[in-house]
Design an enzyme around this catalytic site. Structure first.
Site, mmCIF file in Angstrom:
data_model
loop_
_atom_site.group_PDB
_atom_site.id
_atom_site.type_symbol
_atom_site.label_atom_id
_atom_site.label_comp_id
_atom_site.label_asym_id
_atom_site.label_seq_id
_atom_site.Cartn_x
_atom_site.Cartn_y
_atom_site.Cartn_z
ATOM 1 N N ARG A 70 0.842 -1.192 0.000
ATOM 2 C CA ARG A 70 0.000 0.000 0.000
ATOM 3 C C ARG A 70 0.889 1.259 0.000
ATOM 4 O O ARG A 70 1.949 1.260 0.625
ATOM 5 C CB ARG A 70 -0.835 -0.040 1.289
ATOM 6 C CG ARG A 70 -1.782 1.117 1.492
ATOM 7 C CD ARG A 70 -2.974 1.020 0.608
ATOM 8 N NE ARG A 70 -4.060 1.850 1.074
ATOM 9 C CZ ARG A 70 -5.087 2.191 0.291
ATOM 10 N NH1 ARG A 70 -5.160 1.767 -0.962
ATOM 11 N NH2 ARG A 70 -6.069 2.929 0.766
ATOM 12 N N THR A 77 -9.117 0.729 -9.129
ATOM 13 C CA THR A 77 -8.628 -0.510 -8.558
ATOM 14 C C THR A 77 -8.896 -1.706 -9.480
ATOM 15 O O THR A 77 -9.807 -1.642 -10.297
ATOM 16 C CB THR A 77 -9.364 -0.715 -7.204
ATOM 17 O OG1 THR A 77 -9.175 0.479 -6.481
ATOM 18 C CG2 THR A 77 -8.905 -1.927 -6.461
ATOM 19 N N THR A 103 -4.299 -0.752 -6.989
ATOM 20 C CA THR A 103 -5.105 0.435 -7.270
ATOM 21 C C THR A 103 -4.302 1.704 -7.434
ATOM 22 O O THR A 103 -3.183 1.807 -6.919
ATOM 23 C CB THR A 103 -6.136 0.638 -6.139
ATOM 24 O OG1 THR A 103 -6.996 1.719 -6.470
ATOM 25 C CG2 THR A 103 -5.460 0.956 -4.809
ATOM 26 N N ASN A 158 -6.458 4.267 -6.844
ATOM 27 C CA ASN A 158 -7.650 4.818 -6.200
ATOM 28 C C ASN A 158 -8.691 5.158 -7.254
ATOM 29 O O ASN A 158 -9.394 4.293 -7.721
ATOM 30 C CB ASN A 158 -7.348 6.007 -5.293
ATOM 31 C CG ASN A 158 -8.550 6.316 -4.414
ATOM 32 O OD1 ASN A 158 -9.328 5.413 -4.111
ATOM 33 N ND2 ASN A 158 -8.727 7.556 -4.019
ATOM 34 N N ASP A 181 -7.923 8.378 0.570
ATOM 35 C CA ASP A 181 -8.398 7.291 1.437
ATOM 36 C C ASP A 181 -8.110 7.573 2.917
ATOM 37 O O ASP A 181 -8.635 6.882 3.793
ATOM 38 C CB ASP A 181 -7.750 5.953 1.041
ATOM 39 C CG ASP A 181 -8.527 5.250 -0.069
ATOM 40 O OD1 ASP A 181 -9.651 5.682 -0.386
ATOM 41 O OD2 ASP A 181 -8.007 4.263 -0.620
ATOM 42 N N SER A 185 -7.642 1.107 3.696
ATOM 43 C CA SER A 185 -8.150 0.595 2.419
ATOM 44 C C SER A 185 -9.345 -0.317 2.660
ATOM 45 O O SER A 185 -9.525 -0.854 3.752
ATOM 46 C CB SER A 185 -7.039 -0.196 1.738
ATOM 47 O OG SER A 185 -7.527 -0.846 0.590
ATOM 48 N N SER A 186 -10.135 -0.507 1.613
ATOM 49 C CA SER A 186 -11.213 -1.502 1.668
ATOM 50 C C SER A 186 -10.857 -2.739 0.864
ATOM 51 O O SER A 186 -11.649 -3.685 0.791
ATOM 52 C CB SER A 186 -12.509 -0.912 1.098
ATOM 53 O OG SER A 186 -12.884 0.221 1.825
ATOM 54 N N GLY A 195 -13.804 -1.471 -6.379
ATOM 55 C CA GLY A 195 -15.125 -0.919 -6.090
ATOM 56 C C GLY A 195 -15.176 -0.026 -4.852
ATOM 57 O O GLY A 195 -16.260 0.205 -4.307
ATOM 58 N N GLY A 196 -14.001 0.473 -4.406
ATOM 59 C CA GLY A 196 -14.009 1.383 -3.259
ATOM 60 C C GLY A 196 -14.669 0.747 -2.059
ATOM 61 O O GLY A 196 -14.395 -0.414 -1.719
HETATM 62 O O1 DON Z 1 -8.038 1.145 -1.162
HETATM 63 C C1 DON Z 1 -9.215 1.431 -1.322
HETATM 64 O O2 DON Z 1 -10.099 1.054 -0.580
HETATM 65 C C2 DON Z 1 -9.608 2.276 -2.513
HETATM 66 N N1 DON Z 1 -8.532 3.139 -2.882
HETATM 67 C C3 DON Z 1 -10.022 1.385 -3.631
HETATM 68 C C4 DON Z 1 -10.502 2.151 -4.845
HETATM 69 C C5 DON Z 1 -11.300 1.354 -5.777
HETATM 70 O O3 DON Z 1 -11.619 0.219 -5.545
HETATM 71 C C6 DON Z 1 -11.750 2.041 -7.023
HETATM 72 N N2 DON Z 1 -12.328 1.101 -7.929
HETATM 73 N N3 DON Z 1 -13.323 1.040 -8.467
#
Ligand code: DON
Length: 571
Positions: free
Chosen positions: A107, A382, A400, A402, A424, A453-454, A474-475
């Site tokens: 990360r 991501t 990712t 982001n 984030d 992060s998720s 997918g955030g």
């Molecule tokens: O680490 C995370 O949780 C976010 N930066 C992930 C971003 C993400 O999944 C965007 N994609 N659609």
């Protein structure tokens, strides 16, 4: 009665005629037959066809899952510029064929010059977009160090062999899909605004499906990485280019930040669900803990009897998600900076207590739910790919920048995009980030700290053997998408492809709404949910899950998300 029979017969003939004229694949889909190919020796499922091919070639050459993962990571940096990267970071969950597990945290980190209030104006308000589309939005990239670490611990083939396919794709170009063409066209304005001069992504006129995208600067950058490994990115010409870009754009990343960046091996966190063992990512991901909390919250209920995406199933899951995301906002952050109460958050008694005020009479308003308290605790775009090899080694990697194309800022001369992962962090307690997630002290900005992060790369075991490799972008919806995919298989007996393709829904405490994909909930379910006080909003797509299942016969079966250009290949 005769009339009814006549009518029924004519319906039947129309149905049979329709089947007759439909392509075979469509018929099978209509009839719910899953003809997913199965493979014995290994599989790669990732978000771009050319990158999947690179991974498969490595497996066929005798490379293992980690070799293929390195090659796919770099190939995606060329072919999936919105998310594949060397300017970002990610996580890997690994399980060897003999059953040992490990995780790698690559990360991004806050630069040394980052500070808690760096995105606030003099009145203490968050400055819009500063943590997203500026040079200050970037954390120190981790992907190259991560791949070097992964390869030196587990890799079998030579490093240069794994990097070369990316060089070839960048230098010779590759055919872009319709979706990538649309993504590039949609972002053209931002690319122009944020990158004075030329970028490969700007074209006279519009991009079309089948156009060839060549990225010569990126080919040169990858040659440095091929020949010098870690130093090829964190030192030398590429590092100089990155620092020059930072100077030009008033960014924070320094040479010392690059030298000091190191990815970290962390012990996987594990849990059980109905006899399946879940191996997943520890903090600084919130995903692993949240996934285990969700599974525990629903385990004792008869989901199978209630049915997939049916009223009771949805309500139970939504209420569990509401509580889990509230916890996330307070207790999750970088464990190197903040004492994350992992054990307390996963204690069965705690989970039971959290679900105690869930009522079948009405939705629990999110205003009533606060992060939980535990006795004895002192207070803090991501992409995912799944790979298995012939020895049963499995790698589950989510990586990712982001946002889609990260900050949309290129490092001039080096040809790669910078992440905007700093968003984030929690810029200010209680103020939502781009995914609507809120946070506080645990996830405040600090120099050298990793933003929460998720991302939830996960591996599932059954009876001590590999069962599933799964993850998604997918955030904030990553956690719930991984959760739903797992229960789609375990509870609802879906095959891998169906479990990945099934429509999803999501709740994250705040905002207090059930976000559902169009078609996820039938109208009767919607009426019942609304009657109990659930607000439902609709979204185009939730997640892009790429997963592999090991069948009882010992074959691999993939699930490539139809929401994207995702591709499954095996041998
Ligand atoms: O680490 C995370 O949780 C976010 N930066 C992930 C971003 C993400 O999944 C965007 N994609 N659609």
């Amino acid at each position: 009665m005769p009339n009814f029979n006549k009518k029924r017969n004519s319906y039947l003939s129309v149905f049979l005629l329709t089947l007759f004229f439909m392509p075979v694949g469509c018929v099978q889909k209509r009839l719910g037959i899953d003809n997913s190919p199965q493979y014995r020796n290994g599989m790669v499922v990732c978000a771009y066809p050319d990158a999947a091919q690179v991974g498969l070639d490595i497996l066929k050459k005798g490379g293992n899952a980690v070799d293929a993962a390195v090659a796919v990571q770099f190939a995606l940096a060329i072919t999936l510029p919105e998310a594949g990267n060397i300017g970002g970071g990610g996580f890997m969950v690994y399980r060897s064929g003999t059953g040992e597990s490990n995780t790698l945290d690559f990360r991004e980190k806050g630069p040394a010059k980052a500070s808690t209030d760096m995105y606030l104006d003099p009145e203490g308000n968050v400055i819009p977009d500063m943590s997203l589309y500026t040079h200050k939005a970037s954390g120190v990239p981790g992907s190259v160090d991560g791949m070097v670490q992964a390869h030196s611990k587990y890799g079998k083939l030579k490093w240069a062999e794994l990097v070369q396919p990316a060089i070839d794709l960048a230098r010779n170009g590759f055919k872009i899909t319709k979706r990538l063409a649309a993504d590039l066209n949609r972002n053209a304005g931002q690319f122009k605004k944020l990158n004075p001069g030329k970028t490969y992504f700007i074209k006279e006129g519009e991009w079309k499906e089948g156009d060839i995208l060549v990225q010569e600067d990126l080919a040169k950058t990858f040659e440095q990485i091929r020949d010098k490994g870690r130093e090829g990115f964190y030192d030398g010409v590429v590092a100089d280019q990155l620092i020059a870009e930072m100077k030009n754009g008033d960014g924070l990343i320094s040479k010392v930040d690059l030298k000091n960046y190191h990815s970290v091996w962390r012990k996987a966190i594990t849990g059980n669900y109905k006899g399946y063992k879940i191996i997943t990512m520890p903090p600084p991901s919130s995903g692993g803990i949240a996934l285990l909390q969700l599974l525990q919250s629903v385990e004792k209920y008869p989901l199978k009897r209630w049915g997939h995406n049916q009223d009771s199933t949805v309500r139970l899951i939504v209420e569990a998600e509401r509580r889990v995301y509230a916890d996330r906002s307070k207790y999750l952050g970088d464990p190197d900076f903040y004492k994350v109460p992992v054990d307390s958050l996963l204690k069965p008694a705690y989970i039971t207590a959290r679900m105690n005020n869930f009522s079948w009479n009405a939705a629990t308003p999110s205003t009533v739910i606060q992060p939980g308290t535990f006795v004895g605790y002192e207070s803090d775009q991501t992409t995912h790919y799944s790979i298995v090899d012939r020895d049963g080694n499995a790698a589950s990697i989510t990586t990712t920048l982001n946002d889609s194309f990260g900050s949309k800022i290129f490092v001039k001369g080096a040809g790669f995009l910078l992440n905007n992962e700093m968003d984030d962090f929690s810029s200010k307690p209680g103020v939502p980030n781009m995914y609507g997630l809120v946070g506080g002290k645990a996830n405040s900005i600090q120099p050298g700290k990793r933003m929460l992060s998720s991302m939830t790369p996960t591996i599932v075991e059954k009876d001590g053997k590999l069962f599933m490799v799964v993850g998604t972008p997918g955030g904030s919806t990553i956690i719930t998408s991984v959760f739903q995919t797992i229960i789609n298989v375990i509870e609802f007996n879906q095959r891998m492809q169906q479990a990945v393709a099934s429509k999803r829904f999501h709740h994250q405490w705040l905002p207090d709404e059930v976000m559902a994909e169009t078609g996820a909930l039938d109208s009767a379910t919607v009426i019942k949910l609304q009657a109990k006080g659930y607000k439902i909003t609709y979204r185009g797509g939730i997640g892009r899950v790429d997963a592999i299942l090991k069948t009882q016969q010992g074959n691999y079966e993939g699930g490539a998300d139809p929401r994207g250009d995702d591709t499954k290949l095996g041998w």
